[in-house]
Design a protein around this motif. Structure first.
Motif, mmCIF file in Angstrom:
data_model
loop_
_atom_site.group_PDB
_atom_site.id
_atom_site.type_symbol
_atom_site.label_atom_id
_atom_site.label_comp_id
_atom_site.label_asym_id
_atom_site.label_seq_id
_atom_site.Cartn_x
_atom_site.Cartn_y
_atom_site.Cartn_z
ATOM 1 N N LEU A 163 -4.442 16.016 -50.530
ATOM 2 C CA LEU A 163 -3.087 15.903 -49.996
ATOM 3 C C LEU A 163 -2.115 15.645 -51.147
ATOM 4 C CD1 LEU A 163 -3.999 13.540 -47.056
ATOM 5 C CD2 LEU A 163 -2.905 15.776 -46.727
ATOM 6 N N LEU A 164 -1.241 16.603 -51.417
ATOM 7 C CA LEU A 164 -0.198 16.435 -52.430
ATOM 8 C C LEU A 164 1.142 16.399 -51.717
ATOM 9 C CD1 LEU A 164 0.669 16.231 -55.380
ATOM 10 C CD2 LEU A 164 0.740 18.740 -55.451
ATOM 11 N N VAL A 165 1.665 15.209 -51.518
ATOM 12 C CA VAL A 165 2.886 15.024 -50.730
ATOM 13 C C VAL A 165 3.766 13.952 -51.358
ATOM 14 C CG1 VAL A 165 1.830 15.745 -48.537
ATOM 15 C CG2 VAL A 165 1.734 13.331 -49.220
ATOM 16 N N TYR A 166 5.040 14.018 -50.986
ATOM 17 C CA TYR A 166 5.976 12.942 -51.300
ATOM 18 C C TYR A 166 5.950 11.931 -50.149
ATOM 19 C CZ TYR A 166 8.028 15.579 -55.191
ATOM 20 O OH TYR A 166 8.234 16.241 -56.380
ATOM 21 N N PRO A 167 6.503 10.737 -50.362
ATOM 22 C CA PRO A 167 6.498 9.728 -49.299
ATOM 23 C C PRO A 167 7.066 10.217 -47.970
ATOM 24 C CG PRO A 167 7.079 8.692 -51.366
ATOM 25 C CD PRO A 167 7.010 10.171 -51.642
#
Length: 305
Positions: A163-167
């Motif tokens: 999972l590559l995500v921003y807050p």
């Protein structure tokens, strides 16, 4: 020399209990997150002009850094969203034994995803898939119908998902993990909190919620690039480390350098050193798991690899 070994039993999230013999090399240090590329501005538009990253970064560059840090291997993670990227990383892994696994890219929304996964999953070093969801304009991209179909296919092939995500996208990740409790997920870069600003909310609360799902693990990686590149201090990172260690515990965390991206803000050894200092009060077994054992278990890396 007779190989020393110990039995290791664990329940995988796929619902199957595995029992295997873990040899000494299974406790070697592993960097769970790094990248390679042969630089081309058209292929890597996210690399800023004039950046130190604007050159080739290949296994020959990483190998001495791993050796100096006492690491026996690494997990190579995609940096381009092409099927060719996955093939190229696997070719590198075939020629460099220290590359223990490859997290590649496949379009999980594609009608052809089942056949692609069937083909790639035959390679013993293809351990997972990642999509650069942080760059998707729709914060609920992870919950789109086509993507969910792809995650279901990924689970059938018992491959992990990074999972590559921003807050702001963590809410979608929480829902995704709940929809697929048998799928193994790992959060890259502790969810990319705003370390540079020193703020915690709403990142902290969302991390705490995400960590309630036992099928979600977390990489202690990518922190220095979210901090002040020129002036960050270890004390800037500590509050964020406190959150993820309390939320996930040492059994679901793994060290990753995010090399060579980390070089924008720090040297390889300093990135590793900050985490080593932080975990110095953990037991030796917990430290060994953080720096290798957990990555092996999560990505199901064979003891001989």
């Amino acid at each position: 020399m007779t190989e020393k070994f110990r039995e290791f039993r664990f329940a995988a999230a796929w619902g199957v209990r595995y029992e295997c013999v873990m040899f000494e090399n299974a406790r070697e240090r592993i960097d769970s997150h790094q990248h390679f590329w042969s630089y081309d501005p058209a292929q890597y538009p996210w690399i800023a002009p004039g950046s130190a990253l604007q050159r080739d970064w290949l296994p020959s560059d990483l190998a001495p850094l791993l050796a100096d840090g006492g690491f026996g291997g690494s997990i190579a993670v995609q940096a381009r969203q092409t099927v060719e990227e996955s093939r190229w990383l696997l070719e590198l892994a075939e020629h460099h034994s220290f590359i223990k696994g490859v997290v590649g890219w496949l379009d999980l929304r594609s009608p052809a995803i089942e056949s692609q996964l069937e083909a790639f999953s035959r390679h013993p070093k293809f351990v997972g898939v990642r999509h650069v969801a942080q760059d998707e304009p729709d914060d609920r991209f992870l919950l789109s119908e086509a993507f969910l179909i792809g995650i279901a296919a990924l689970n059938r092939h018992r491959l992990a998902y990074d999972l590559l995500v921003y807050p702001r996208q963590l809410t979608a990740a929480i829902v995704l993990a709940a929809k697929f409790p048998a799928q193994m997920f790992v959060l890259d870069h502790i969810g990319k909190p705003p370390i540079r600003d020193g703020t915690m909310t709403p990142w902290k609360e969302r991390i705490q919620e995400l960590a309630k799902a036992p099928n979600v693990w977390c990489k202690v990686s990518g922190m220095v690039t979210e901090a002040d590149h020129a002036g960050w201090k270890a004390s800037d990172l500590r509050p964020y480390l406190d959150v993820v260690f309390e939320a996930f515990g040492p059994n679901r965390l793994m060290f990753g350098s995010d090399w060579p991206v980390c070089l924008l803000a720090s040297s390889y050894d300093r990135v590793a050193g900050v985490v080593e200092d932080y975990v110095s009060q953990l037991t030796k077994a917990e430290q060994a798991d953080l720096f290798g054992g957990n990555a092996r278990r999560f990505y199901r890396i064979a003891p001989s690899a």
